[in-house]
Design a protein around this motif. Structure first.
Motif, PDB file in Angstrom:
ATOM      1  N   ALA A 122     -42.296  20.568 -34.540  1.00 40.36           N
ATOM      2  CA  ALA A 122     -41.348  20.197 -33.566  1.00 40.36           C
ATOM      3  C   ALA A 122     -39.745  20.176 -34.146  1.00 40.36           C
ATOM      4  CB  ALA A 122     -41.996  18.777 -33.379  1.00 40.36           C
ATOM      5  N   LEU A 123     -39.698  19.978 -35.455  1.00 40.97           N
ATOM      6  CA  LEU A 123     -38.277  19.737 -35.996  1.00 40.97           C
ATOM      7  C   LEU A 123     -37.318  21.095 -35.744  1.00 40.97           C
ATOM      8  CD1 LEU A 123     -36.389  18.203 -37.581  1.00 40.97           C
ATOM      9  CD2 LEU A 123     -37.552  18.749 -39.696  1.00 40.97           C
ATOM     10  N   ASP A 124     -38.310  22.156 -36.171  1.00 34.95           N
ATOM     11  CA  ASP A 124     -37.733  23.829 -35.740  1.00 34.95           C
ATOM     12  C   ASP A 124     -37.314  23.569 -34.298  1.00 34.95           C
ATOM     13  OD1 ASP A 124     -38.458  24.396 -38.390  1.00 34.95           O
ATOM     14  OD2 ASP A 124     -40.140  25.442 -37.892  1.00 34.95           O
ATOM     15  N   ARG A 125     -38.137  23.135 -33.290  1.00 33.61           N
ATOM     16  CA  ARG A 125     -37.656  23.057 -32.119  1.00 33.61           C
ATOM     17  C   ARG A 125     -36.243  22.205 -31.911  1.00 33.61           C
ATOM     18  NH1 ARG A 125     -40.925  23.964 -27.735  1.00 33.61           N
ATOM     19  NH2 ARG A 125     -38.981  23.916 -26.432  1.00 33.61           N
ATOM     20  N   PHE A 126     -36.313  21.059 -32.665  1.00 35.60           N
ATOM     21  CA  PHE A 126     -34.968  20.285 -32.401  1.00 35.60           C
ATOM     22  C   PHE A 126     -33.708  21.083 -33.009  1.00 35.60           C
ATOM     23  CE2 PHE A 126     -38.296  16.293 -33.533  1.00 35.60           C
ATOM     24  CZ  PHE A 126     -38.700  16.563 -32.268  1.00 35.60           C
ATOM     25  N   VAL A 127     -34.000  21.693 -34.028  1.00 36.99           N
ATOM     26  CA  VAL A 127     -32.864  22.395 -34.597  1.00 36.99           C
ATOM     27  C   VAL A 127     -32.356  23.554 -33.520  1.00 36.99           C
ATOM     28  CG1 VAL A 127     -32.314  23.951 -36.403  1.00 36.99           C
ATOM     29  CG2 VAL A 127     -33.474  21.951 -36.910  1.00 36.99           C
ATOM     30  N   ASN A 135     -24.852  20.065 -37.064  1.00 45.03           N
ATOM     31  CA  ASN A 135     -24.117  20.903 -38.087  1.00 45.03           C
ATOM     32  C   ASN A 135     -22.615  20.612 -37.900  1.00 45.03           C
ATOM     33  OD1 ASN A 135     -24.033  22.622 -40.268  1.00 45.03           O
ATOM     34  ND2 ASN A 135     -23.005  24.175 -38.844  1.00 45.03           N
ATOM     35  N   GLU A 136     -22.144  20.683 -36.768  1.00 48.93           N
ATOM     36  CA  GLU A 136     -20.756  20.447 -36.309  1.00 48.93           C
ATOM     37  C   GLU A 136     -19.933  19.074 -36.494  1.00 48.93           C
ATOM     38  OE1 GLU A 136     -20.058  21.880 -32.430  1.00 48.93           O
ATOM     39  OE2 GLU A 136     -20.553  24.153 -32.844  1.00 48.93           O
ATOM     40  N   ASN A 137     -20.994  18.206 -36.521  1.00 50.02           N
ATOM     41  CA  ASN A 137     -20.679  16.637 -36.512  1.00 50.02           C
ATOM     42  C   ASN A 137     -21.079  15.723 -37.664  1.00 50.02           C
ATOM     43  OD1 ASN A 137     -19.274  15.980 -33.859  1.00 50.02           O
ATOM     44  ND2 ASN A 137     -20.985  17.503 -33.286  1.00 50.02           N
ATOM     45  N   GLY A 138     -21.431  16.775 -38.692  1.00 49.54           N
ATOM     46  CA  GLY A 138     -21.634  15.969 -40.082  1.00 49.54           C
ATOM     47  C   GLY A 138     -23.098  15.439 -40.263  1.00 49.54           C
ATOM     48  N   PHE A 139     -24.088  15.684 -39.464  1.00 43.98           N
ATOM     49  CA  PHE A 139     -25.245  15.277 -39.684  1.00 43.98           C
ATOM     50  C   PHE A 139     -26.109  16.395 -40.434  1.00 43.98           C
ATOM     51  CE2 PHE A 139     -23.905  13.202 -35.928  1.00 43.98           C
ATOM     52  CZ  PHE A 139     -24.506  11.725 -35.935  1.00 43.98           C
ATOM     53  N   GLY A 140     -25.712  17.680 -40.446  1.00 45.82           N
ATOM     54  CA  GLY A 140     -26.255  18.468 -41.452  1.00 45.82           C
ATOM     55  C   GLY A 140     -27.467  19.272 -40.397  1.00 45.82           C
ATOM     56  N   VAL A 141     -27.849  20.279 -40.961  1.00 44.18           N
ATOM     57  CA  VAL A 141     -29.231  20.938 -40.345  1.00 44.18           C
ATOM     58  C   VAL A 141     -30.468  21.185 -41.144  1.00 44.18           C
ATOM     59  CG1 VAL A 141     -30.076  22.900 -39.188  1.00 44.18           C
ATOM     60  CG2 VAL A 141     -27.620  22.394 -38.769  1.00 44.18           C
ATOM     61  N   PRO A 142     -31.403  20.441 -40.996  1.00 37.64           N
ATOM     62  CA  PRO A 142     -32.626  20.386 -41.891  1.00 37.64           C
ATOM     63  C   PRO A 142     -32.880  21.870 -42.120  1.00 37.64           C
ATOM     64  CG  PRO A 142     -33.048  18.939 -39.787  1.00 37.64           C
ATOM     65  CD  PRO A 142     -31.867  19.696 -39.522  1.00 37.64           C
ATOM     66  N   GLY A 144     -30.803  23.357 -44.079  1.00 35.15           N
ATOM     67  CA  GLY A 144     -29.647  24.110 -44.228  1.00 35.15           C
ATOM     68  C   GLY A 144     -28.676  22.857 -45.215  1.00 35.15           C
ATOM     69  N   ASN A 145     -27.458  22.441 -44.647  1.00 33.77           N
ATOM     70  CA  ASN A 145     -26.881  21.579 -45.362  1.00 33.77           C
ATOM     71  C   ASN A 145     -27.237  20.082 -45.144  1.00 33.77           C
ATOM     72  OD1 ASN A 145     -26.126  21.307 -42.734  1.00 33.77           O
ATOM     73  ND2 ASN A 145     -23.821  21.553 -42.823  1.00 33.77           N
ATOM     74  N   ALA A 146     -28.357  20.013 -44.555  1.00 33.65           N
ATOM     75  CA  ALA A 146     -28.905  18.679 -44.503  1.00 33.65           C
ATOM     76  C   ALA A 146     -30.042  18.513 -45.594  1.00 33.65           C
ATOM     77  CB  ALA A 146     -29.572  18.140 -43.219  1.00 33.65           C
ATOM     78  N   GLY A 147     -30.352  19.462 -46.263  1.00 32.85           N
ATOM     79  CA  GLY A 147     -31.391  19.618 -47.452  1.00 32.85           C
ATOM     80  C   GLY A 147     -32.769  19.588 -47.002  1.00 32.85           C
ATOM     81  N   SER A 148     -33.745  19.184 -47.607  1.00 30.02           N
ATOM     82  CA  SER A 148     -35.094  19.551 -47.367  1.00 30.02           C
ATOM     83  C   SER A 148     -35.603  18.169 -46.786  1.00 30.02           C
ATOM     84  CB  SER A 148     -35.856  19.967 -48.582  1.00 30.02           C
ATOM     85  OG  SER A 148     -35.979  18.956 -49.559  1.00 30.02           O
ATOM     86  N   VAL A 149     -36.940  18.501 -46.372  1.00 26.27           N
ATOM     87  CA  VAL A 149     -37.620  17.290 -45.690  1.00 26.27           C
ATOM     88  C   VAL A 149     -38.130  16.531 -46.616  1.00 26.27           C
ATOM     89  CG1 VAL A 149     -39.214  16.627 -44.106  1.00 26.27           C
ATOM     90  CG2 VAL A 149     -37.794  18.572 -43.158  1.00 26.27           C
ATOM     91  N   LYS A 150     -37.877  15.375 -46.920  1.00 27.96           N
ATOM     92  CA  LYS A 150     -38.309  14.339 -47.968  1.00 27.96           C
ATOM     93  C   LYS A 150     -39.860  13.845 -47.450  1.00 27.96           C
ATOM     94  CE  LYS A 150     -37.562  10.405 -50.718  1.00 27.96           C
ATOM     95  NZ  LYS A 150     -36.476   9.351 -51.134  1.00 27.96           N
TER      96      LYS A 150
END
Length: 214
Positions: A122-127, A135-142, A144-150
């Motif tokens: 589901a997270l892949d679909r959200f991305v 990505n453009e608004n500073g939340f980051g992309v899982p 990518g620049n949002a790091g890994s899923v903890k």
């Protein structure tokens, strides 16, 4: 008389009442932390589907709600472009603690996140749908620049299944639900360790309180 009043409630009202009773009688660990770190009372924000009629690409007719620190978190402008392209419905931010946004998007032929797949699927679909905005608004992309899923968690509120995520960098908390062919997502993020230390409790409360009625 109390029994008669309960019987008069619609199924949706009953589900909401049961959830609110559960939340009030069994506060989460995040709520307890918020009480210690941020004593200001949280306010319930209810968003009517009629309020997003002109800006959203969604035809969803479900309201949604969440708790937030009304005194310190303020609304930000949502552009028409973001509403139409990414289903952005609301944006709030606090300079000291972080920012959050909500999305409402069509999810054709899906009545539950279980119809989409696992939390990772589901997270892949959200991305795919929302990642460019994040990505453009500073939340980051899982991934990518949002790091890994903890961590991921599956919860149910009022019969609606939610997938909840915590990502490592920047600190992102996401909750999502699907009902009646519509996807509802909330994303709260701290852009720095300083914001996370200050606002973790409030960020967790905002996301864990996200509610979409069945």
């Amino acid at each position: 008389a109390a029994a008669a009043a309960a019987a008069a409630l619609s199924p949706v009202q009953s589900a909401r009442a049961a959830y609110e009773t559960q939340m009030s009688s069994q506060p989460s660990a995040g709520a307890a932390a918020a009480a210690a770190a941020a004593p200001a009372e949280l306010s319930l924000y209810k968003r009517s589907f009629r309020q997003r009629f002109e800006t959203s690409i969604s035809a969803g007719t479900h309201d949604y709600s969440f708790n937030y620190p009304k005194e310190t978190w303020k609304p930000d402008i949502v552009s028409l472009n973001d509403g139409k392209l990414y289903g952005v419905d609301l944006r709030f931010s606090s300079g000291a603690e972080g920012k959050m946004c909500t999305h409402v998007l069509p999810f054709v032929d899906k009545d539950s996140l279980k119809d989409v797949g696992t939390p990772d699927e589901a997270l892949d679909r959200f991305v795919e749908l929302i990642g460019a905005f994040w990505n453009e608004n500073g939340f980051g992309v899982p991934g990518g620049n949002a790091g890994s899923v903890k961590s991921t968690k599956v919860v149910s509120k009022g019969g609606v299944v939610y997938y909840e995520y915590e990502l490592t960098k920047p600190h992102n908390l996401i909750s999502a639900a699907v009902t009646d062919g519509q996807l509802y997502v909330i994303n709260a993020s701290a852009g720095s360790e300083r914001q996370w230390q200050q606002g973790e409790a409030n960020l967790r409360n905002i996301v864990s309180s996200f509610y979409v009625p069945p």
